[in-house]
Design a protein around this motif. Structure first.
Motif, PDB file in Angstrom:
ATOM      1  N   TRP A   8      -1.003  10.717   2.157  1.00 56.53           N
ATOM      2  CA  TRP A   8      -0.425  10.600   3.493  1.00 56.53           C
ATOM      3  C   TRP A   8       1.076  10.420   3.402  1.00 56.53           C
ATOM      4  CZ3 TRP A   8       2.066   5.993   3.724  1.00 56.53           C
ATOM      5  CH2 TRP A   8       1.568   4.922   2.982  1.00 56.53           C
ATOM      6  N   LEU A   9       1.739  10.780   4.491  1.00 58.66           N
ATOM      7  CA  LEU A   9       3.193  10.677   4.622  1.00 58.66           C
ATOM      8  C   LEU A   9       3.531  10.050   5.968  1.00 58.66           C
ATOM      9  CD1 LEU A   9       4.641  14.103   3.404  1.00 58.66           C
ATOM     10  CD2 LEU A   9       5.385  11.870   2.601  1.00 58.66           C
ATOM     11  N   ILE A  10       4.496   9.146   5.961  1.00 59.04           N
ATOM     12  CA  ILE A  10       5.003   8.578   7.214  1.00 59.04           C
ATOM     13  C   ILE A  10       6.481   8.936   7.311  1.00 59.04           C
ATOM     14  CG2 ILE A  10       5.388   6.503   8.574  1.00 59.04           C
ATOM     15  CD1 ILE A  10       3.202   5.130   6.979  1.00 59.04           C
ATOM     16  N   PRO A  11       6.852   9.866   8.183  1.00 60.24           N
ATOM     17  CA  PRO A  11       8.269  10.180   8.349  1.00 60.24           C
ATOM     18  C   PRO A  11       8.934   9.159   9.274  1.00 60.24           C
ATOM     19  CG  PRO A  11       6.967  11.553   9.790  1.00 60.24           C
ATOM     20  CD  PRO A  11       5.989  10.707   9.028  1.00 60.24           C
ATOM     21  N   ILE A  12      10.179   8.830   8.998  1.00 58.33           N
ATOM     22  CA  ILE A  12      10.945   7.972   9.902  1.00 58.33           C
ATOM     23  C   ILE A  12      12.341   8.544  10.054  1.00 58.33           C
ATOM     24  CG2 ILE A  12       9.636   5.863   9.361  1.00 58.33           C
ATOM     25  CD1 ILE A  12      12.064   4.977   7.680  1.00 58.33           C
ATOM     26  N   GLY A  64       0.786  -1.230   0.000  1.00 58.11           N
ATOM     27  CA  GLY A  64       0.000   0.000   0.000  1.00 58.11           C
ATOM     28  C   GLY A  64       0.813   1.273   0.000  1.00 58.11           C
ATOM     29  N   THR A  65       2.141   1.164   0.049  1.00 54.92           N
ATOM     30  CA  THR A  65       3.005   2.352  -0.030  1.00 54.92           C
ATOM     31  C   THR A  65       3.412   2.555  -1.476  1.00 54.92           C
ATOM     32  OG1 THR A  65       3.847   2.058   2.219  1.00 54.92           O
ATOM     33  CG2 THR A  65       5.201   3.346   0.704  1.00 54.92           C
ATOM     34  N   ASP A  66       3.150   3.734  -2.004  1.00 54.95           N
ATOM     35  CA  ASP A  66       3.437   3.995  -3.417  1.00 54.95           C
ATOM     36  C   ASP A  66       4.896   4.357  -3.654  1.00 54.95           C
ATOM     37  OD1 ASP A  66       0.732   3.639  -4.451  1.00 54.95           O
ATOM     38  OD2 ASP A  66       0.246   5.460  -3.330  1.00 54.95           O
ATOM     39  N   LEU A  67       5.488   5.132  -2.752  1.00 59.49           N
ATOM     40  CA  LEU A  67       6.878   5.559  -2.916  1.00 59.49           C
ATOM     41  C   LEU A  67       7.585   5.582  -1.572  1.00 59.49           C
ATOM     42  CD1 LEU A  67       6.485   8.624  -5.347  1.00 59.49           C
ATOM     43  CD2 LEU A  67       7.508   6.411  -5.934  1.00 59.49           C
ATOM     44  N   ILE A  68       8.876   5.330  -1.597  1.00 60.22           N
ATOM     45  CA  ILE A  68       9.750   5.556  -0.447  1.00 60.22           C
ATOM     46  C   ILE A  68      10.771   6.598  -0.874  1.00 60.22           C
ATOM     47  CG2 ILE A  68      11.382   4.552   1.176  1.00 60.22           C
ATOM     48  CD1 ILE A  68      10.079   1.861   0.735  1.00 60.22           C
ATOM     49  N   VAL A  69      10.898   7.656  -0.085  1.00 61.05           N
ATOM     50  CA  VAL A  69      11.790   8.765  -0.437  1.00 61.05           C
ATOM     51  C   VAL A  69      12.877   8.884   0.617  1.00 61.05           C
ATOM     52  CG1 VAL A  69      11.947  11.229  -0.936  1.00 61.05           C
ATOM     53  CG2 VAL A  69       9.880   9.964  -1.549  1.00 61.05           C
ATOM     54  N   GLY A  70      14.110   8.996   0.153  1.00 56.61           N
ATOM     55  CA  GLY A  70      15.240   9.190   1.048  1.00 56.61           C
ATOM     56  C   GLY A  70      16.316   9.996   0.353  1.00 56.61           C
ATOM     57  N   GLY A 122       1.923   7.704   0.371  1.00 53.98           N
ATOM     58  CA  GLY A 122       0.728   7.139  -0.253  1.00 53.98           C
ATOM     59  C   GLY A 122       0.027   8.220  -1.047  1.00 53.98           C
ATOM     60  N   LEU A 123      -0.288   7.937  -2.295  1.00 51.18           N
ATOM     61  CA  LEU A 123      -0.854   8.949  -3.181  1.00 51.18           C
ATOM     62  C   LEU A 123      -2.375   8.891  -3.209  1.00 51.18           C
ATOM     63  CD1 LEU A 123       1.568   8.787  -6.239  1.00 51.18           C
ATOM     64  CD2 LEU A 123       1.682  10.248  -4.222  1.00 51.18           C
ATOM     65  N   GLU A 124      -2.967  10.059  -3.495  1.00 53.30           N
ATOM     66  CA  GLU A 124      -4.411  10.134  -3.657  1.00 53.30           C
ATOM     67  C   GLU A 124      -4.839   9.339  -4.874  1.00 53.30           C
ATOM     68  OE1 GLU A 124      -7.994  11.163  -2.268  1.00 53.30           O
ATOM     69  OE2 GLU A 124      -6.205  12.110  -1.420  1.00 53.30           O
ATOM     70  N   THR A 150       1.949   8.086  -9.662  1.00 50.20           N
ATOM     71  CA  THR A 150       3.171   7.624  -8.981  1.00 50.20           C
ATOM     72  C   THR A 150       4.415   7.950  -9.780  1.00 50.20           C
ATOM     73  OG1 THR A 150       1.956   5.838  -7.891  1.00 50.20           O
ATOM     74  CG2 THR A 150       4.353   5.628  -8.015  1.00 50.20           C
ATOM     75  N   PHE A 151       4.429   7.598 -11.061  1.00 49.11           N
ATOM     76  CA  PHE A 151       5.637   7.800 -11.866  1.00 49.11           C
ATOM     77  C   PHE A 151       5.937   9.283 -12.070  1.00 49.11           C
ATOM     78  CE2 PHE A 151       4.147   3.555 -13.127  1.00 49.11           C
ATOM     79  CZ  PHE A 151       5.295   2.820 -12.868  1.00 49.11           C
TER      80      PHE A 151
END
Length: 425
Positions: free
Chosen positions: A101-105, A56-62, A249-251, A256-257
């Protein structure tokens, strides 16, 4: 029909008469088939567990790095980030209307070898694994106080922690650390339910707690007089300067791309945005050669056991001349006698396959809790797949094939006995 019954009866009596020798052959073949079937079974289960680690996570950004490195340290808690993301970049992503939504870690600390992950309540609300399954608390509550900590199921089980236990986190991500945050102990507020993923092997605190712990640790060690007590820490407000990564997670997933391309070309700082499913596929492809090699080795073990079966049958053949002569004298045809060898081989293979299924099921039942505890992999009992049934079915077929050599020798010997008997009469 009578001939078939006679053949089966003779084969059963012959197997029982040589039960001690053939039991050793059956044991060897059972262990070989268990190894072959077990490796294929584990391949399927591990791949399922592996690919269901995040859902269910569309992208991981780092920070800018290779996609495997970004996947490993964010999802599997292996390795370290090359850099952090500025908080202003995170805020810019949060204001993007395309992002739902965004999940920061934030990473960096540890507790007795387990990775400490600082995040917010979005992690519990939005993170998914398996078939879009949400996280849940087995007991307690998500952290509310600045110094609350939530444990993964594996951490709580292995270390024997429960609610309200006091924990002292360590500075740095190593298994052993001599720099501990002793001035700011944490209280266990909750324990997550088991997931069979790396989520079970981590300790979770708030982003604010991570900032509070490191006041006075700017040089990497605690500076006397600069660190805070709990009361001092609670009286301050914390906004992170940076985070390690973020799950997105995108609306509308169709974008995504487009968003991935924009983030990879972000001008304010170098970023990497990866698709978790693609990165997982690449990582599994790298591991695939090793698993194929294991399956090939187990296949050779089965072949070796079947070759040993041929050797045993050929050795016993010399001791069965009197038995064959009696059968010929009572009217048994050379084909019937030759068929006994094939039936015996196939019978041994079928018994070995049945025992392999029972041994494998028992091993999974006993070892699956240990595998879940030590490796975070959930191996479950399930019906065999089509591929596994094909592998299992190939063993009796291979046993029938290898039985043709002693069967052919027996057929020729039976015909020669028949010819000599005719000439003597």
């Amino acid at each position: 029909m009578n001939k078939l019954r006679l053949t089966l009866g003779l084969a059963s009596a012959s197997l029982w008469y040589r039960r001690r020798v053939l039991a050793l052959v059956c044991l060897t073949l059972t262990l070989s088939v268990t190894l072959l079937l077990g490796i294929q079974y584990l391949r399927t289960e591990i791949r399922q567990s592996f690919t269901s680690t995040i859902s269910g996570t569309d992208l991981i950004v780092g920070a800018r790095s290779g996609q495997l490195n970004l996947l490993l340290y964010t999802v599997f808690h292996i390795g370290d980030a090359t850099n952090n993301i500025r908080w202003s970049t995170y805020q810019a992503m949060a204001e993007d209307n395309r992002i739902n939504w965004l999940i920061p870690i934030s990473l960096g600390d540890s507790y007795r070898g387990f990775r400490v992950v600082s995040t917010n309540d979005q992690f519990l609300a939005r993170f998914r694994f398996g078939n879009d399954q949400p996280l849940a608390l087995a007991e307690g509550a998500w952290f509310a106080d600045l110094f609350d900590v939530v444990l993964g199921a594996g951490v709580a089980r292995q270390l024997g922690h429960g609610l309200n236990d006091q924990l002292v986190l360590s500075h740095g991500g190593g298994r052993l650390s001599f720099s501990n945050h002793t001035d700011l102990p944490f209280r266990v507020s909750g324990v997550l339910a088991p997931t069979g993923t790396p989520v079970d092997q981590a300790v979770y605190i708030s982003l604010e707690a991570m900032e509070a712990m490191h006041v006075g640790w700017e040089s990497g060690v605690a500076i006397p007089g600069r660190t805070l007590s709990k009361d001092q820490a609670r009286s301050r407000d914390y906004t992170p300067d940076a985070i390690t990564a973020a799950f997105i997670g995108l609306e509308r997933p169709i974008l995504t791309f487009q968003l991935q391309r924009e983030l990879n070309q972000f001008r304010q700082e170098p970023l990497s945005a990866i698709l978790p499913g693609v990165a997982l596929g690449e990582l599994w492809q790298m591991m695939g050669q090793f698993e194929q090699a294991l399956l090939g080795i187990s296949g050779f073990v089965v072949v070796t056991s079947l070759v040993g079966l041929i050797a045993v049958l050929l050795t016993l053949q010399a001791q069965r001349q009197r038995e064959i002569a009696v059968l010929r004298a009572t009217g048994a045809s050379p084909g019937l006698i030759a068929g006994l060898y094939s039936l015996e081989c196939v019978g041994l293979a079928l018994v070995s396959c049945l025992l392999a299924i029972l041994v494998g099921a028992g091993a999974i039942g006993v070892l699956s809790p240990w595998i879940l505890e030590h490796y975070g992999l959930q191996i479950r009992l399930r019906p065999l797949t089509t591929t596994e049934w094909w592998l299992l079915g190939s063993v009796p077929l291979a046993a029938f094939a290898v039985s043709t050599l002693p069967a052919l020798n027996t057929w020729r010997g039976g015909r020669q006995q028949g010819f000599s008997g005719e000439r003597q009469s």
